[in-house]
Design an enzyme around this catalytic site. Structure first.
Site, PDB file in Angstrom:
ATOM      1  N   GLU A   5       0.845  -1.187   0.000  1.00 58.86           N
ATOM      2  CA  GLU A   5       0.000   0.000   0.000  1.00 58.86           C
ATOM      3  C   GLU A   5       0.881   1.238   0.000  1.00 58.86           C
ATOM      4  O   GLU A   5       2.091   1.117   0.066  1.00 58.86           O
ATOM      5  CB  GLU A   5      -0.984  -0.027   1.174  1.00 58.86           C
ATOM      6  CG  GLU A   5      -0.336  -0.040   2.550  1.00 58.86           C
ATOM      7  CD  GLU A   5       0.132   1.314   2.967  1.00 58.86           C
ATOM      8  OE1 GLU A   5      -0.629   2.285   2.869  1.00 58.86           O
ATOM      9  OE2 GLU A   5       1.279   1.429   3.392  1.00 58.86           O
TER      10      GLU A   5
ATOM     11  N   GLU B 233       0.219   4.558   1.767  1.00 63.26           N
ATOM     12  CA  GLU B 233       0.051   5.658   2.711  1.00 63.26           C
ATOM     13  C   GLU B 233       0.419   5.362   4.161  1.00 63.26           C
ATOM     14  O   GLU B 233       0.691   6.270   4.933  1.00 63.26           O
ATOM     15  CB  GLU B 233      -1.405   6.167   2.693  1.00 63.26           C
ATOM     16  CG  GLU B 233      -1.797   6.859   1.418  1.00 63.26           C
ATOM     17  CD  GLU B 233      -2.286   5.899   0.334  1.00 63.26           C
ATOM     18  OE1 GLU B 233      -2.552   4.725   0.648  1.00 63.26           O
ATOM     19  OE2 GLU B 233      -2.395   6.327  -0.825  1.00 63.26           O
TER      20      GLU B 233
ATOM     21  N   SER C 147      -7.951  -4.727  -3.104  1.00 72.50           N
ATOM     22  CA  SER C 147      -8.743  -4.523  -4.317  1.00 72.50           C
ATOM     23  C   SER C 147      -8.071  -5.124  -5.544  1.00 72.50           C
ATOM     24  O   SER C 147      -8.739  -5.406  -6.530  1.00 72.50           O
ATOM     25  CB  SER C 147      -8.983  -3.035  -4.546  1.00 72.50           C
ATOM     26  OG  SER C 147      -7.758  -2.352  -4.713  1.00 72.50           O
ATOM     27  N   ASP C 148      -6.764  -5.315  -5.485  1.00 73.88           N
ATOM     28  CA  ASP C 148      -6.021  -5.821  -6.635  1.00 73.88           C
ATOM     29  C   ASP C 148      -5.021  -6.875  -6.175  1.00 73.88           C
ATOM     30  O   ASP C 148      -4.435  -6.739  -5.097  1.00 73.88           O
ATOM     31  CB  ASP C 148      -5.240  -4.697  -7.314  1.00 73.88           C
ATOM     32  CG  ASP C 148      -6.136  -3.587  -7.805  1.00 73.88           C
ATOM     33  OD1 ASP C 148      -6.761  -3.783  -8.858  1.00 73.88           O
ATOM     34  OD2 ASP C 148      -6.215  -2.547  -7.125  1.00 73.88           O
TER      35      ASP C 148
END
Length: 107
Positions: A49, A51, A73-74
């Site tokens: 990720e 952030e 999500s992916d």
């Protein structure tokens, strides 16, 4: 740890099976070196990720607390992704989980 414990308790209350573990924060989400993902999988890294490291750094600098709750999500190596409908539903569950975790944490 308190926030993580509260989030885990909230997941149990909501019937969500969380995966708790290590994520990799990177400013390059889709790295050109696909072997990186194999190495991360071998090390037990659950996700990539962009952030969380910044959020944790800001919280530490300002005396705050932070917790990363992610929804996948992916799947980068296979190039698979969930549909818009699945994304909307899973993100909604993530928000419910975060709000319930904060309620539990507040006591």
């Amino acid at each position: 740890f308190g926030l993580a414990r509260s989030a885990f308790a909230a997941a149990e209350m909501l019937g969500i099976e969380p995966k708790v573990g290590v994520v990799h924060s990177a400013d390059l989400f889709y790295t050109p070196d696909d072997t990186v993902f194999e190495m991360m999988e071998e090390l037990g890294v659950l996700a990539v990720e962009m952030e969380a490291a910044g959020i944790y750094g800001a919280a530490a600098e300002h005396g705050g607390r932070a917790l990363t709750i992610l929804t996948a999500s992916d799947h980068i190596p296979s190039r698979q992704s969930i549909s818009s409908e699945e994304r909307e539903r899973s993100f909604g569950e993530m928000i419910e989980l975060a709000l319930e975790a904060l309620r539990i944490d507040a006591g």
